[in-house]
Design a protein around this motif. Structure first.
Motif, PDB file in Angstrom:
ATOM      1  N   TRP A   9       0.851  -1.188   0.000  1.00 38.46           N
ATOM      2  CA  TRP A   9       0.000   0.000   0.000  1.00 38.46           C
ATOM      3  C   TRP A   9       0.888   1.239   0.000  1.00 38.46           C
ATOM      4  O   TRP A   9       1.960   1.271   0.592  1.00 38.46           O
ATOM      5  CB  TRP A   9      -0.941   0.020   1.203  1.00 38.46           C
ATOM      6  CG  TRP A   9      -0.304  -0.350   2.505  1.00 38.46           C
ATOM      7  CD1 TRP A   9       0.530   0.406   3.272  1.00 38.46           C
ATOM      8  CD2 TRP A   9      -0.454  -1.595   3.209  1.00 38.46           C
ATOM      9  NE1 TRP A   9       0.918  -0.267   4.403  1.00 38.46           N
ATOM     10  CE2 TRP A   9       0.318  -1.505   4.394  1.00 38.46           C
ATOM     11  CE3 TRP A   9      -1.169  -2.769   2.963  1.00 38.46           C
ATOM     12  CZ2 TRP A   9       0.404  -2.552   5.311  1.00 38.46           C
ATOM     13  CZ3 TRP A   9      -1.090  -3.806   3.878  1.00 38.46           C
ATOM     14  CH2 TRP A   9      -0.314  -3.693   5.037  1.00 38.46           C
ATOM     15  N   SER A  34      -0.320  -1.676  -6.659  1.00 41.42           N
ATOM     16  CA  SER A  34      -0.435  -1.702  -5.197  1.00 41.42           C
ATOM     17  C   SER A  34      -1.894  -1.918  -4.804  1.00 41.42           C
ATOM     18  O   SER A  34      -2.796  -1.714  -5.619  1.00 41.42           O
ATOM     19  CB  SER A  34       0.085  -0.398  -4.579  1.00 41.42           C
ATOM     20  OG  SER A  34      -0.683   0.703  -5.011  1.00 41.42           O
ATOM     21  N   VAL A  36      -3.621  -0.181  -2.475  1.00 37.12           N
ATOM     22  CA  VAL A  36      -4.187   1.170  -2.508  1.00 37.12           C
ATOM     23  C   VAL A  36      -3.054   2.156  -2.763  1.00 37.12           C
ATOM     24  O   VAL A  36      -1.884   1.863  -2.494  1.00 37.12           O
ATOM     25  CB  VAL A  36      -4.923   1.559  -1.195  1.00 37.12           C
ATOM     26  CG1 VAL A  36      -6.118   0.664  -0.948  1.00 37.12           C
ATOM     27  CG2 VAL A  36      -3.965   1.508  -0.003  1.00 37.12           C
ATOM     28  N   ASP A  37      -3.395   3.316  -3.270  1.00 41.46           N
ATOM     29  CA  ASP A  37      -2.409   4.355  -3.533  1.00 41.46           C
ATOM     30  C   ASP A  37      -3.015   5.704  -3.160  1.00 41.46           C
ATOM     31  O   ASP A  37      -3.896   6.222  -3.847  1.00 41.46           O
ATOM     32  CB  ASP A  37      -2.010   4.344  -5.009  1.00 41.46           C
ATOM     33  CG  ASP A  37      -0.967   5.416  -5.341  1.00 41.46           C
ATOM     34  OD1 ASP A  37      -0.605   6.201  -4.444  1.00 41.46           O
ATOM     35  OD2 ASP A  37      -0.517   5.461  -6.501  1.00 41.46           O
ATOM     36  N   HIS A  38      -2.523   6.237  -2.027  1.00 38.79           N
ATOM     37  CA  HIS A  38      -2.970   7.554  -1.581  1.00 38.79           C
ATOM     38  C   HIS A  38      -1.760   8.451  -1.288  1.00 38.79           C
ATOM     39  O   HIS A  38      -1.792   9.284  -0.378  1.00 38.79           O
ATOM     40  CB  HIS A  38      -3.849   7.431  -0.332  1.00 38.79           C
ATOM     41  CG  HIS A  38      -5.140   6.712  -0.563  1.00 38.79           C
ATOM     42  ND1 HIS A  38      -6.119   7.204  -1.393  1.00 38.79           N
ATOM     43  CD2 HIS A  38      -5.600   5.527  -0.081  1.00 38.79           C
ATOM     44  CE1 HIS A  38      -7.144   6.361  -1.409  1.00 38.79           C
ATOM     45  NE2 HIS A  38      -6.854   5.343  -0.630  1.00 38.79           N
ATOM     46  N   ARG A  51       1.639   7.041 -11.400  1.00 45.38           N
ATOM     47  CA  ARG A  51       0.426   6.556 -10.748  1.00 45.38           C
ATOM     48  C   ARG A  51       0.444   5.032 -10.806  1.00 45.38           C
ATOM     49  O   ARG A  51       0.850   4.450 -11.819  1.00 45.38           O
ATOM     50  CB  ARG A  51      -0.815   7.083 -11.468  1.00 45.38           C
ATOM     51  CG  ARG A  51      -0.995   8.578 -11.351  1.00 45.38           C
ATOM     52  CD  ARG A  51      -1.614   8.955 -10.026  1.00 45.38           C
ATOM     53  NE  ARG A  51      -1.534  10.397  -9.800  1.00 45.38           N
ATOM     54  CZ  ARG A  51      -1.984  10.981  -8.702  1.00 45.38           C
ATOM     55  NH1 ARG A  51      -2.535  10.260  -7.747  1.00 45.38           N
ATOM     56  NH2 ARG A  51      -1.884  12.284  -8.556  1.00 45.38           N
ATOM     57  N   THR A  54      -4.210   0.006  -9.017  1.00 48.47           N
ATOM     58  CA  THR A  54      -4.651  -0.425  -7.690  1.00 48.47           C
ATOM     59  C   THR A  54      -5.757  -1.479  -7.781  1.00 48.47           C
ATOM     60  O   THR A  54      -6.219  -1.836  -8.858  1.00 48.47           O
ATOM     61  CB  THR A  54      -5.148   0.782  -6.881  1.00 48.47           C
ATOM     62  OG1 THR A  54      -6.223   1.418  -7.596  1.00 48.47           O
ATOM     63  CG2 THR A  54      -4.029   1.795  -6.666  1.00 48.47           C
ATOM     64  N   GLN A  58      -9.129   0.264  -3.222  1.00 48.77           N
ATOM     65  CA  GLN A  58      -8.935   1.696  -3.439  1.00 48.77           C
ATOM     66  C   GLN A  58     -10.266   2.435  -3.438  1.00 48.77           C
ATOM     67  O   GLN A  58     -10.347   3.582  -2.995  1.00 48.77           O
ATOM     68  CB  GLN A  58      -8.208   1.912  -4.778  1.00 48.77           C
ATOM     69  CG  GLN A  58      -8.002   3.354  -5.180  1.00 48.77           C
ATOM     70  CD  GLN A  58      -6.779   3.984  -4.523  1.00 48.77           C
ATOM     71  OE1 GLN A  58      -5.970   3.313  -3.916  1.00 48.77           O
ATOM     72  NE2 GLN A  58      -6.656   5.304  -4.656  1.00 48.77           N
ATOM     73  N   ARG A  59     -11.319   1.773  -3.912  1.00 45.77           N
ATOM     74  CA  ARG A  59     -12.617   2.447  -4.068  1.00 45.77           C
ATOM     75  C   ARG A  59     -13.538   2.264  -2.872  1.00 45.77           C
ATOM     76  O   ARG A  59     -14.655   2.792  -2.856  1.00 45.77           O
ATOM     77  CB  ARG A  59     -13.301   1.921  -5.340  1.00 45.77           C
ATOM     78  CG  ARG A  59     -12.503   2.195  -6.610  1.00 45.77           C
ATOM     79  CD  ARG A  59     -13.238   1.767  -7.858  1.00 45.77           C
ATOM     80  NE  ARG A  59     -13.396   0.322  -7.927  1.00 45.77           N
ATOM     81  CZ  ARG A  59     -12.464  -0.508  -8.397  1.00 45.77           C
ATOM     82  NH1 ARG A  59     -11.291  -0.039  -8.796  1.00 45.77           N
ATOM     83  NH2 ARG A  59     -12.678  -1.813  -8.438  1.00 45.77           N
ATOM     84  N   SER A  63     -10.528   3.821   2.677  1.00 43.71           N
ATOM     85  CA  SER A  63      -9.289   3.121   2.334  1.00 43.71           C
ATOM     86  C   SER A  63      -8.047   3.987   2.544  1.00 43.71           C
ATOM     87  O   SER A  63      -6.945   3.471   2.673  1.00 43.71           O
ATOM     88  CB  SER A  63      -9.335   2.629   0.889  1.00 43.71           C
ATOM     89  OG  SER A  63      -9.310   3.712  -0.023  1.00 43.71           O
ATOM     90  N   ARG A  64      -8.238   5.292   2.591  1.00 46.96           N
ATOM     91  CA  ARG A  64      -7.087   6.184   2.801  1.00 46.96           C
ATOM     92  C   ARG A  64      -6.558   6.082   4.226  1.00 46.96           C
ATOM     93  O   ARG A  64      -5.342   6.041   4.443  1.00 46.96           O
ATOM     94  CB  ARG A  64      -7.476   7.632   2.495  1.00 46.96           C
ATOM     95  CG  ARG A  64      -6.347   8.637   2.737  1.00 46.96           C
ATOM     96  CD  ARG A  64      -6.826  10.050   2.488  1.00 46.96           C
ATOM     97  NE  ARG A  64      -7.159  10.267   1.092  1.00 46.96           N
ATOM     98  CZ  ARG A  64      -6.281  10.645   0.163  1.00 46.96           C
ATOM     99  NH1 ARG A  64      -5.025  10.849   0.499  1.00 46.96           N
ATOM    100  NH2 ARG A  64      -6.674  10.831  -1.081  1.00 46.96           N
ATOM    101  N   TYR A  67      -6.995   1.594   5.742  1.00 46.69           N
ATOM    102  CA  TYR A  67      -6.658   0.524   4.798  1.00 46.69           C
ATOM    103  C   TYR A  67      -6.250  -0.768   5.500  1.00 46.69           C
ATOM    104  O   TYR A  67      -6.534  -1.869   5.016  1.00 46.69           O
ATOM    105  CB  TYR A  67      -5.544   0.983   3.847  1.00 46.69           C
ATOM    106  CG  TYR A  67      -4.272   1.412   4.544  1.00 46.69           C
ATOM    107  CD1 TYR A  67      -3.227   0.525   4.735  1.00 46.69           C
ATOM    108  CD2 TYR A  67      -4.130   2.720   5.015  1.00 46.69           C
ATOM    109  CE1 TYR A  67      -2.079   0.919   5.381  1.00 46.69           C
ATOM    110  CE2 TYR A  67      -2.985   3.122   5.663  1.00 46.69           C
ATOM    111  CZ  TYR A  67      -1.951   2.224   5.842  1.00 46.69           C
ATOM    112  OH  TYR A  67      -0.813   2.619   6.490  1.00 46.69           O
TER     113      TYR A  67
END
Length: 381
Positions: A9, A34, A36-38, A51, A54, A58-59, A63-64, A67
Motif C-alpha cells: 500500500w 499496489s 491502494v495508492d494515496h 500513478r 490499484t 482503493q474504491r 481506504s485512505r 486501509y
C-alpha cells in the motif's frame, strides 16, 4: 523484459517505500501495482510521478485512513491484479504483495521486508498491544489471522526467488515458508547524512512513538541516570506516556524536520535504539553521521552495528535485554570503553549500505536470474 513491480500500500513514504523507489528507478519503464495508492504529490515525486494500478480496495470508503482494516480482503484483492503480460514480476512485500498470480513463463522475484509479522511469530505481541482479548472480536481476529497464515504459506510457492532484507529476515523466511533466500540489504541514503567528528554531551533517541519501538525503556533508563542527557525526537500515540516518564535530563522535542534531526544525529555522543527491527535504517543513518550506536542486540541491529572487538572496527554496543537495566549497563560500558569509538569507522561501515551498492546488487541479481530463467525456458520448449 517487461517488468511489473508490486507493492502493498502506498499511503506514506517510509522505509519500504524507499526501497520501492530505488527498485523503480532501476526499471523506469516498469508498471507499478499496489493494493491502494494515496500518496501525496510530494511523495509521488520519489516514484517519478507515476500513478500505480490499484485494487478494488482503493474504491472502498475509508481506504485512505483505515486501509489496514481491510487486511482480510487483501489476499483476494492482490490476486485480482492481472500481470499476465509481464515477463518479470518484482514484489516488494511485507504483507500480501508476494501473493500475486503468475504463470510458468513468468519470473517472480520477491524482496521480502518480512513475512506478515502480525500473522506469524509476532501475533501474540500484536494482540497484546492492540488490547484484543478473548471475546467474540478476539476469536474473530485470531481466526482471520489463521486464514491469512494458510494463504501466506500457500502463495510462497508462486515465488521463484526470495530476497531478504537481512539475514534475520532470511531466517524468518526459512522458518515460515521453508524456502532459502538471498540477502540484499536495503538502500540507505548515507549521502544525505554528512559526517561530523565533533560530538556533544547528549545521547539521542529518535523514532515514531509507537509501542514496539520501546522508547519508554530508553526514557526510563535515562531517568535513572540524571547526570546524562537524552534528547528524544519523534511523535506518535505514546507521546503522553513518554512525557509522563521523562525527567529534567530528558528533552522531548516531538516531531522535528529532517534538518533538525540530522543536526542532532551529527552531534550526539551516541544514538540509542531499543527496538527489535527486521533491518533498521536509522541506526545506519546515525553511523553515516559518524555517531556510534547503542542498540538492542537482536534482529537487524546485529547486522548493522559492529560490536566491541569486531575486526572491522567497532561502531557501537549491544544490550541483551529490552529493559532499562540493560540499557543503563550498555551506556556505562560505552562511557568506560578504553578507546572511544572512531566516528570515521562508523561512517565507513554505513557506506556499505549505500543506495549505489543496493542498486548495483539488485540489478545484477535480477539480470542473472532472468538469464537463467530464459535459458531454462528455452530448453524446455
Amino acid at each position: 523484459m517487461k517488468v511489473a513491480i508490486v507493492h502493498e500500500w502506498l499511503v506514506t513514504f517510509a522505509g519500504s517505500e524507499q526501497v520501492l523507489a530505488r527498485i523503480a528507478s532501476l526499471f523506469p519503464e516498469a508498471d507499478i501495482f499496489s493494493v491502494v495508492d494515496h500518496l501525496s504529490d510530494e511523495d509521488r515525486t520519489h516514484l517519478g510521478g507515476k500513478r500505480t494500478k490499484t485494487t478494488f480496495i482503493q474504491r472502498i470508503p475509508g481506504s485512505r485512513t483505515h486501509y489496514r482494516s481491510y487486511l482480510p480482503l487483501m489476499p483476494l484483492a492482490i490476486e485480482q491484479l492481472d500481470l499476465s503480460k509481464y515477463d518479470v514480476i518484482i514484489s516488494s512485500s511485507h504483507a500480501v504483495a508476494k501473493g500475486v498470480l503468475t504463470g510458468p513463463d513468468q519470473l517472480h522475484i520477491s524482496y521480502i521486508h518480512s513475512p506478515i509479522r502480525y500473522a506469524w511469530d509476532l501475533q501474540h505481541q500484536y494482540l497484546r498491544e492492540s488490547k484484543i482479548g478473548w471475546g467474540p472480536k478476539g476469536w474473530l481476529v485470531r481466526w482471520l489471522l489463521h486464514k491469512v497464515r494458510i494463504w501466506d504459506y500457500r502463495t510462497a510457492a508462486g515465488v521463484d526467488h526470495f530476497i531478504a532484507n537481512s539475514h534475520f529476515i532470511g531466517r524468518r523466511v526459512h522458518k515460515v515458508y521453508g524456502r532459502q533466500s538471498d540477502v540484499i540489504y536495503p538502500p540507505v541514503d548515507v549521502d544525505a547524512f554528512e559526517f561530523c567528528e565533533n560530538k556533544g554531551d547528549f545521547y539521542l533517541a529518535a523514532s515514531r512513538l509507537v509501542p514496539y519501538k520501546r522508547m519508554d525503556l530508553i526514557v526510563k533508563a535515562f531517568s535513572r541516570m540524571p547526570d546524562r542527557k537524552l534528547v528524544v525526537i519523534g511523535d506518535g500515540p505514546e507521546m503522553s506516556k513518554i512525557r509522563s516518564l521523562s525527567t529534567p535530563n530528558v528533552a522531548l522535542l516531538g516531531y522535528q524536520p529532517f534538518s533538525a534531526l540530522k543536526n542532532h544525529m551529527q552531534r550526539a555522543k551516541a544514538f540509542v535504539f531499543a527496538a527489535e527491527e527486521d533491518f533498521g535504517i536509522i541506526p545506519v543513518e546515525a553511523q553515516a553521521c559518524g555517531t556510534p550506536v547503542i542498540a538492542f542486540g537482536k534482529g537487524g541491529s546485529l547486522e548493522t552495528v559492529l560490536g566491541a572487538g569486531n575486526p572491522q572496527s567497532t561502531t557501537g554496543l549491544w544490550f541483551a535485554e529490552q529493559t532499562p537495566e540493560s540499557i543503563i549497563d550498555a551506556v556505562n560500558r560505552f562511557e568506560c570503553m578504553p578507546e572511544p569509538i572512531s566516528p570515521a569507522a562508523c561512517r565507513r561501515h554505513a557506506e556499505k549500505f549505500s543506495v549505489e551498492r543496493f542498486q548495483g546488487q539488485f540489478r545484477d541479481y535480477v539480470d542473472q536470474r532472468w538469464s537463467e530463467f530464459s535459458s531454462l525456458r528455452t530448453q524446455t520448449t
